[in-house]
Enzyme design. Structure first.
Site, mmCIF file in Angstrom:
data_model
loop_
_atom_site.group_PDB
_atom_site.id
_atom_site.type_symbol
_atom_site.label_atom_id
_atom_site.label_comp_id
_atom_site.label_asym_id
_atom_site.label_seq_id
_atom_site.Cartn_x
_atom_site.Cartn_y
_atom_site.Cartn_z
ATOM 1 N N GLN A 1 6.297 -10.217 1.605
ATOM 2 C CA GLN A 1 6.145 -8.835 2.044
ATOM 3 C C GLN A 1 7.259 -7.974 1.454
ATOM 4 O O GLN A 1 8.440 -8.352 1.505
ATOM 5 C CB GLN A 1 6.177 -8.771 3.577
ATOM 6 C CG GLN A 1 5.068 -9.583 4.213
ATOM 7 C CD GLN A 1 5.072 -9.507 5.721
ATOM 8 O OE1 GLN A 1 4.033 -9.320 6.338
ATOM 9 N NE2 GLN A 1 6.238 -9.670 6.345
ATOM 10 N N ARG B 1 21.811 -17.968 32.249
ATOM 11 C CA ARG B 1 22.587 -17.708 31.041
ATOM 12 C C ARG B 1 21.671 -17.684 29.821
ATOM 13 O O ARG B 1 20.711 -18.464 29.744
ATOM 14 C CB ARG B 1 23.666 -18.775 30.848
ATOM 15 C CG ARG B 1 24.659 -18.904 31.990
ATOM 16 C CD ARG B 1 25.741 -19.905 31.639
ATOM 17 N NE ARG B 1 25.180 -21.178 31.177
ATOM 18 C CZ ARG B 1 25.904 -22.144 30.608
ATOM 19 N NH1 ARG B 1 27.195 -21.972 30.407
ATOM 20 N NH2 ARG B 1 25.328 -23.277 30.232
ATOM 21 N N ASN C 1 7.538 1.556 0.207
ATOM 22 C CA ASN C 1 7.651 0.422 -0.708
ATOM 23 C C ASN C 1 8.367 0.736 -2.012
ATOM 24 O O ASN C 1 8.676 -0.184 -2.782
ATOM 25 C CB ASN C 1 6.267 -0.162 -0.983
ATOM 26 C CG ASN C 1 5.712 -0.887 0.228
ATOM 27 O OD1 ASN C 1 6.395 -1.689 0.843
ATOM 28 N ND2 ASN C 1 4.473 -0.582 0.585
ATOM 29 N N ARG D 1 -6.172 -1.902 -4.950
ATOM 30 C CA ARG D 1 -6.772 -2.126 -3.636
ATOM 31 C C ARG D 1 -7.637 -0.931 -3.242
ATOM 32 O O ARG D 1 -7.171 0.207 -3.262
ATOM 33 C CB ARG D 1 -5.686 -2.334 -2.587
ATOM 34 C CG ARG D 1 -6.233 -2.914 -1.284
ATOM 35 C CD ARG D 1 -5.229 -2.908 -0.144
ATOM 36 N NE ARG D 1 -3.897 -3.368 -0.506
ATOM 37 C CZ ARG D 1 -2.913 -3.495 0.391
ATOM 38 N NH1 ARG D 1 -3.146 -3.209 1.665
ATOM 39 N NH2 ARG D 1 -1.723 -3.906 0.019
ATOM 40 N N ARG E 1 0.837 -1.197 0.000
ATOM 41 C CA ARG E 1 0.000 0.000 0.000
ATOM 42 C C ARG E 1 0.873 1.250 0.000
ATOM 43 O O ARG E 1 2.076 1.196 0.296
ATOM 44 C CB ARG E 1 -0.944 -0.002 1.195
ATOM 45 C CG ARG E 1 -0.293 0.125 2.536
ATOM 46 C CD ARG E 1 -1.301 -0.024 3.668
ATOM 47 N NE ARG E 1 -0.669 0.219 4.970
ATOM 48 C CZ ARG E 1 -0.591 1.422 5.543
ATOM 49 N NH1 ARG E 1 -1.111 2.473 4.927
ATOM 50 N NH2 ARG E 1 -0.002 1.586 6.711
#
Length: 224
Positions: A104, A158, A20, A70, A10
């Site tokens: 993704q 630990r 993106n 979308r 998006r």
């Protein structure tokens, strides 16, 4: 029956504007996941990018992906990723789609053979979904009423003796299409594929994440 890859991308991003399509390793961030899917064309039949953004759409088409526009109603910050996946299946003729691979855009670095190996495991077992995880090696705790309370360890223990805990690293997901239509990505019968690799720590959401990804990529290129 087909296997398709879907890359949700998006336009809205608050912490990294136009995230993106930020340039990473000489290419828009989105392009890395498209190219990765294309390298697995032996079993991925089609690659779709779901987006609400004109520039992202142009880049997706430029790199050979199909684009599903979308709607704004499922493009908000709080909308789950599965909404975009389901919308893609509803927008195409998905009657012959059996499997959906979710990649993704914010995970641009993946081990080269990871998807092919994951798909083989997915097909060879009685699984209807698969997702990648990595082991946590940190000591976590909660702060309650101003006091620190260890969560996954006892004080003085630990780190190498911690009980194994794992996190979704986001590298890839594979799911039956009919589960996506029921708004499910990770089923109760999902196979958690453990990945111990530097790339599993790369998930770009902030500029600091982007800088770290560039560092990891540069280190990889130096070894070639």
């Amino acid at each position: 029956m087909k296997t398709i890859a879907i890359i949700p991308a998006r336009g809205g991003s608050k912490r990294i504007p136009e995230k993106n399509i930020q340039i990473f390793d000489g290419l828009p961030l989105l392009a890395h996941s498209i190219i990765y899917a294309q390298k697995n064309k032996t079993f991925i039949d089609e690659i779709y990018v779901s987006t609400d953004n004109v520039e992202i759409k142009k880049i997706a088409l430029q790199f050979g992906a199909k684009v599903i526009d979308r709607p704004a109603s499922i493009s908000g910050d709080l909308e789950p990723t599965v909404s975009a996946l389901k919308h893609v299946l509803e927008a195409i003729d998905s009657s012959d789609v059996e499997n959906v691979v979710l990649l993704q855009a914010t995970n641009p670095l993946r081990p080269e053979n990871l998807l092919s190996e994951a798909f083989e495991i997915y097909n060879s077992g009685s699984y209807d979904s698969l997702f990648t995880v990595s082991r946590n090696h940190q000591k976590f705790g909660k702060i309650i009423e101003g006091k620190y309370q260890p969560f996954n360890y006892t004080i003085g223990q630990r780190s190498q003796d911690l009980e194994p805990l794992y996190f979704e690293n986001g590298l890839l997901y594979i799911t039956k299409a009919h589960l996506i239509m029921s708004a499910i990505v990770i089923s109760e019968n999902a196979f958690p594929l453990e990945v111990e690799h530097a790339f599993a720590k790369v998930d770009i959401d902030t500029f600091e994440d982007l800088d770290y990804a560039k560092f990891i990529s540069a280190a990889r290129n130096d070894k070639k």
